[in-house]
Design a protein around this motif. Structure first.
Motif, PDB file in Angstrom:
ATOM      1  N   PHE B  43       0.895  -1.081   0.298  1.00 44.92           N
ATOM      2  CA  PHE B  43       0.379   0.224  -0.061  1.00 44.92           C
ATOM      3  C   PHE B  43       1.192   1.377  -0.220  1.00 44.92           C
ATOM      4  O   PHE B  43       0.862   2.379  -0.950  1.00 44.92           O
ATOM      5  CB  PHE B  43      -0.646   0.423   1.355  1.00 44.92           C
ATOM      6  N   ARG B  44       1.577   1.205   0.916  1.00 44.79           N
ATOM      7  CA  ARG B  44       3.196   2.330   0.961  1.00 44.79           C
ATOM      8  C   ARG B  44       3.420   2.672  -0.256  1.00 44.79           C
ATOM      9  O   ARG B  44       3.850   3.881  -0.509  1.00 44.79           O
ATOM     10  CB  ARG B  44       4.110   2.017   2.307  1.00 44.79           C
ATOM     11  N   HIS B  47       1.198   4.099  -2.667  1.00 46.00           N
ATOM     12  CA  HIS B  47       0.641   6.189  -2.370  1.00 46.00           C
ATOM     13  C   HIS B  47       1.539   6.722  -2.190  1.00 46.00           C
ATOM     14  O   HIS B  47       1.596   8.130  -2.395  1.00 46.00           O
ATOM     15  CB  HIS B  47       0.121   5.378  -0.371  1.00 46.00           C
ATOM     16  N   SER B  48       2.853   6.174  -1.799  1.00 46.72           N
ATOM     17  CA  SER B  48       4.030   7.082  -2.218  1.00 46.72           C
ATOM     18  C   SER B  48       4.511   7.753  -3.870  1.00 46.72           C
ATOM     19  O   SER B  48       4.943   8.700  -4.143  1.00 46.72           O
ATOM     20  CB  SER B  48       5.383   6.592  -2.153  1.00 46.72           C
ATOM     21  N   LYS B  50       2.004   8.442  -5.726  1.00 40.61           N
ATOM     22  CA  LYS B  50       0.766   8.635  -5.836  1.00 40.61           C
ATOM     23  C   LYS B  50       1.405  10.261  -5.559  1.00 40.61           C
ATOM     24  O   LYS B  50       1.679  11.050  -6.579  1.00 40.61           O
ATOM     25  CB  LYS B  50       0.013   8.039  -5.209  1.00 40.61           C
ATOM     26  N   HIS B  66      -4.424   6.453  -7.691  1.00 44.26           N
ATOM     27  CA  HIS B  66      -5.655   6.559  -6.860  1.00 44.26           C
ATOM     28  C   HIS B  66      -5.957   5.050  -6.702  1.00 44.26           C
ATOM     29  O   HIS B  66      -6.733   4.579  -5.874  1.00 44.26           O
ATOM     30  CB  HIS B  66      -6.297   7.826  -6.579  1.00 44.26           C
ATOM     31  N   GLU B  69      -4.497   1.708  -4.361  1.00 43.99           N
ATOM     32  CA  GLU B  69      -4.634   2.583  -3.568  1.00 43.99           C
ATOM     33  C   GLU B  69      -6.289   1.242  -2.884  1.00 43.99           C
ATOM     34  O   GLU B  69      -6.019   1.311  -1.838  1.00 43.99           O
ATOM     35  CB  GLU B  69      -4.161   4.275  -3.863  1.00 43.99           C
ATOM     36  N   THR B  70      -6.904   2.247  -3.441  1.00 43.41           N
ATOM     37  CA  THR B  70      -8.346   2.498  -3.083  1.00 43.41           C
ATOM     38  C   THR B  70      -8.543   0.445  -2.710  1.00 43.41           C
ATOM     39  O   THR B  70      -8.654   0.083  -1.615  1.00 43.41           O
ATOM     40  CB  THR B  70      -9.574   2.970  -3.569  1.00 43.41           C
ATOM     41  N   ASP B  73      -6.300  -0.725  -0.062  1.00 42.58           N
ATOM     42  CA  ASP B  73      -7.024  -0.443   0.703  1.00 42.58           C
ATOM     43  C   ASP B  73      -7.884  -1.219   1.577  1.00 42.58           C
ATOM     44  O   ASP B  73      -7.788  -1.396   2.494  1.00 42.58           O
ATOM     45  CB  ASP B  73      -7.427   1.236   0.927  1.00 42.58           C
ATOM     46  N   SER B 142      -8.898  11.361  -0.726  1.00 43.92           N
ATOM     47  CA  SER B 142      -8.453  11.166   0.365  1.00 43.92           C
ATOM     48  C   SER B 142      -8.427   9.364   0.761  1.00 43.92           C
ATOM     49  O   SER B 142     -10.392   9.513   0.693  1.00 43.92           O
ATOM     50  CB  SER B 142      -8.459  11.502   1.456  1.00 43.92           C
ATOM     51  N   GLU B 144      -8.664   8.156   2.649  1.00 48.58           N
ATOM     52  CA  GLU B 144      -8.821   7.092   4.478  1.00 48.58           C
ATOM     53  C   GLU B 144     -10.253   7.549   4.523  1.00 48.58           C
ATOM     54  O   GLU B 144     -10.487   7.271   5.418  1.00 48.58           O
ATOM     55  CB  GLU B 144      -6.982   8.033   5.007  1.00 48.58           C
ATOM     56  N   LEU B 263       0.260   5.056   9.034  1.00 49.83           N
ATOM     57  CA  LEU B 263      -1.486   4.793   8.251  1.00 49.83           C
ATOM     58  C   LEU B 263      -1.977   4.457   9.091  1.00 49.83           C
ATOM     59  O   LEU B 263      -1.669   4.061  10.211  1.00 49.83           O
ATOM     60  CB  LEU B 263      -1.081   4.659   7.213  1.00 49.83           C
TER      61      LEU B 263
END
Lengths: 154, 705
Positions: B43-44, B47-48, B50, B66, B69-70, B73, B142, B144, B263
């Motif tokens: 994931f990281r 994310h990085s 992105k 994105h 990543e979603t 997640d 986001s 998150e 995170l």
């Protein structure tokens, strides 16, 4: 020859050296260092003017015998001979000469044309002539000192 | 402009690392190791990439990352299982991501069509649970905020000036809260006045906290026990799916952006990390944070250095070694006793210089992982193109070897793996019929063996079809039809130029340049390649390479007063030719009877023009050498000085390539010695004497071109 880059008088200083009875000079900016003669390792199938290669702090440096290159009589180098390490494009070469004689200041207008009756060899290397205190010093262009394909290859 | 370019360069370097991380992580997950750590690492990585891509305005890359990543997640939060199908989608997504990065690096335009399928697959994965995900969800900035779909404690915390006056600190409170569970913290800055109206003693900030923890309100209140009365505190329990809750709307500042907290992580992982790191845990920090700090430190323990700088250092250290040797020589010549303090100090100096040399060489050494990591993708692609099922097993990725070697084994390895899948493995139907699992296995192994690195590529396919290889070689005129060859000799035919058994030329392999090119590029590195094949069981290709290209093991010889180095790898044997073994073939070629054959003799000094009269072979030392094509020759020299390791120096950098000479080196006395190019010497002799094989060479050359 007209758009030559090396030996171009960007700086107004020249380094003069002797080969036999003659004096030559090159742009001081092309000179990286001056060192004594050390025995060179000859390369197979090399042109006659290539004395061989020496170790310059880990790099392999080809040594050009300038007198042979300029068609002058060749002599066996001794400890009194000097190697001028010059930068030509991105390569370094050692030029074997008899002795460094002078550092000259010069003006572009002082340079005399090489007489066109001179041989091809002379016209290939000599950009012009400088009269200095009654002596005649030939201004060398280093463009063609290395074998042609050496520059093309790299 | 320059500084931006260099930042860009660093970004892409990091992208490469992240992509490798991603590939490794997905590979681990594929093997069934669904550790929270691995999933987080994956994931990281995305994310990085992105994050970095956002800085450079690489919108397409950001969008794709994105979506990726979603989906990841969801795995991270346990809402999606890591089934093989899901991992396949992720692997394809990783490939697309890498394509995007490459397109961005070269300022190329990436063909979006290719990513469309994967995007829809990813979206499909996120929306398998219709209650949770809609398409709009994917467009959220986001990821998150997705957390809000779970029930949580909603805490509004507004400190009064007295709180700080008493020496309390919001940060410590938040950290204490984090120990209870996963936090999502927003700071409310709406009350902050204009600068001229700002009273430094007053408090303007408040926090809105979402705490995903299974605890009672009392436990939360306990955290704020010491600040009771010094702050406004509201705690309420919010059931899931409160997406419309206005309290978390923009322009709140997302505290997680400031790296104050890790995170959001699974609670189980927290306890696992806690169990592992209790020993070194800083009591002020939540345990999971400590474990993250540890990894960060580990990552920071490396620096990026321009390769030129390292090379310059290697050169200088090489010089140091030579100078040290010269100094020792002078000391001995000066007649100083071995036991004198000068000699002892010199011994120590020698020790140190060797150690420095080894350490500097080690700087260039890198694990082969960087090359190995490209292979899973290759395998996937080739497997898809050939409709075969392939499993790639890799071992020894941490084996270290010089960077230049790593860079240059990538192409041969790619070829070999393609060949293993395309030619080695059978189609699933044939495999099943032969009683093997439908999925073929390709193994890629790296290991150190006697000062060299060995890389093996093996498959469990059909092995080499020797009858077909032989027929093909005969058809191509590589061997005569009546030649009797051992199995090993037949196997080695595939390395000949112009050889290809694939009846149809495919995209993947079969242009008849494959193994020949592999062999040549491996040999150019001073390596060797060999093959072992068992019909029905598969084939193993073994590459053996030197650990570094900067030094070479050589035999120091003298020819007509010149010192020359012969690469040890080419030497089969040293000989003292005897009169009765020497036979004249014609007026200038003599052969030596050795090893059951007649081998041409070459006087190296004469060939290099060092002398004009050939040496008497009986008074010379002979080295039996084999060149890369397997041709043998006997090279004659005056004397052998011994064996030593030499530092390779380029002749081309200041001069040009010299025929017959591979490179130069500097000897202990400071003089330059030349390293022979054994292949070129043998070839030049063969050309000069126009051997009978000539038409064959031309024929194969034509086929290659």
């Amino acid at each position: 020859m007209t758009n030559s880059t090396y030996g171009e008088p960007k700086s107004r200083e020249l380094i003069a050296f002797r080969i036999g009875e003659q004096e030559f000079c090159i742009n001081i900016m092309t000179v990286r260092e001056i060192r004594g003669w050390t025995a060179a390792t000859s390369l197979p199938h090399a042109p006659e003017y290539l004395r061989g290669v020496i170790n310059l702090r880990g790099a392999v440096l080809p040594i050009i015998d300038l007198s042979v290159r300029l068609g002058l009589p060749s002599t066996e180098p001794t400890e009194r001979n000097v190697i001028i390490v010059a930068q030509i494009a991105h390569q370094q070469v050692g030029l074997l000469v008899d002795a460094v004689s002078d550092i000259l200041n010069f003006n572009e207008e002082n340079i005399q044309q090489t007489p066109d009756i001179a041989s091809d060899l002379v016209r290939m290397f000599i950009r012009g002539l400088l009269p200095v205190e009654g002596r005649m010093i030939s201004l060398l262009s280093l463009d063609h000192v290395l074998p042609a394909d050496a520059l093309e290859d790299s | 402009m320059d500084s931006l370019d260099s930042i860009r360069e660093v970004f892409f370097q990091e992208c490469d690392e992240q992509l490798n991380e991603l590939e490794t992580g997905l590979g681990l997950i594929q093997t069934g190791a669904t550790l929270a750590d691995t999933i987080n690492a994956v994931f990281r990585a995305v994310h990085s990439i992105k994050g970095g891509a956002g800085i450079f305005g690489l919108d397409e890359l950001v969008n794709f990352a994105h979506i990726f990543e979603t989906t990841l997640d969801r795995i991270r939060r346990g809402e999606l299982a890591t089934s093989p199908q899901v991992i396949q989608v992720f692997l394809r997504a990783a490939d697309i991501l890498s394509d995007f990065v490459n397109a961005a690096r070269t300022d190329g335009v990436y063909n979006l069509a290719k990513s469309k399928t994967v995007i829809s697959e990813l979206k499909h994965l996120t929306s398998t649970d219709p209650a949770l995900a809609t398409d709009e969800r994917l467009d959220e900035v986001s990821a998150e905020t997705g957390l809000l779909k779970l029930p949580y404690w909603h805490i509004i915390f507004k400190p009064f000036p007295s709180l700080y006056a008493k020496g309390n600190e919001t940060m410590l409170l938040l950290r204490a809260l984090e120990r209870l569970g996963t936090l999502d913290v927003k700071i409310d800055v709406s009350n902050v006045p204009e600068l001229q109206n700002l009273d430094p003693e007053n408090t303007y900030l408040s926090w809105k906290i979402a705490l995903f923890a299974d605890c009672t309100e009392d436990i939360i209140r306990d955290v704020f026990e010491f600040v009771e009365g010094d702050c406004e505190l509201q705690i309420s329990w919010i059931e899931g799916d409160t997406k419309s809750d206005g309290t978390f709307e923009q322009p709140d500042i997302d505290m997680s952006k400031f790296e104050l907290f890790t995170l959001p992580q699974q609670v189980e992982e927290t306890s696992a990390a806690a169990a592992m790191s209790t020993n070194n845990a800083d009591q002020n920090l939540p345990d999971q944070q400590t474990s993250k700090t540890d990894t960060t430190q580990h990552v920071n323990a490396t620096i990026r250095v321009d390769l030129d700088r390292v090379d310059r250092m290697i050169n200088l250290v090489g010089e140091l070694v030579i100078n040290e040797a010269m100094l020792s020589q002078r000391v001995i010549e000066a007649g100083i006793a071995r036991t004198s303090s000068v000699a002892i100090a010199l011994d120590e100096l020698e020790h140190l210089t060797r150690e420095i040399q080894d350490s500097v060489m080690a700087i260039r050494a890198q694990p082969v992982r960087s090359v190995f990591q490209r292979m899973p993708r290759l395998v996937r692609e080739v497997a898809a193109q050939t409709n075969k099922q392939v499993r790639l097993l890799m071992d020894g990725e941490t084996t270290e070897v010089d960077k230049t070697v790593i860079e240059r084994i990538s192409d041969p390895l790619t070829h070999m793996i393609r060949n293993a899948i395309d030619h080695g493995l059978e189609s699933p139907e044939i495999r099943v019929a032969a009683g093997k699992p439908a999925e073929g296995t390709v193994r890629l192994v790296a290991l150190h063996r006697s000062g060299r690195i060995v890389v093996e590529v093996s498959d469990d396919g059909a092995g080499i079809n020797r009858a077909r290889v032989k027929a093909k070689a005969t058809e191509n005129g590589l061997i005569s039809s009546d030649a009797t060859l051992t199995d090993e000799e037949i196997d080695n035919l595939i390395f000949l130029p112009g050889f290809s058994t694939a009846s149809a030329v495919t995209d993947i392999s079969g242009r008849g340049v494959g193994m020949d090119v592999v062999r040549r590029s491996v040999q150019a590195l001073g390596g060797r390649i060999s093959i072992a094949s068992r019909p029905g069981k598969g084939s193993t290709f073994t590459l053996s390479l030197p650990l570094t290209l900067a030094v070479l093991d050589g035999m120091v010889v003298t020819a007509a007063g010149h010192t020359l180095i012969v690469p040890l790898g080419a030497i089969l044997e040293t000989l003292q030719p005897r009169e009765r073994d020497i036979h004249a073939l014609d007026h200038n070629i003599r052969v030596l009877a050795a090893r059951g054959g007649y081998i041409p003799m070459i006087d190296v000094a004469m060939l290099l023009g060092y002398r004009h009269q050939a040496i008497d072979p009986t008074k010379s030392v002979a080295l039996l050498v084999e060149c890369e094509s397997g041709t043998r020759a006997v090279l004659l020299y005056d004397t052998i000085q011994g064996q030593r390791q030499v530092v390779i120096k380029s002749l081309e950098s200041n001069y040009r390539a010299v025929p017959g000479i591979a490179a130069a080196t500097v000897m202990g006395d400071g003089r330059v010695a030349l390293i022979l190019d054994v292949d070129a010497i043998i070839t030049s002799t063969r050309m000069a004497t126009a051997r009978l094989e000539r038409p064959r060479i031309e024929q194969t050359l034509m086929e290659v071109s």
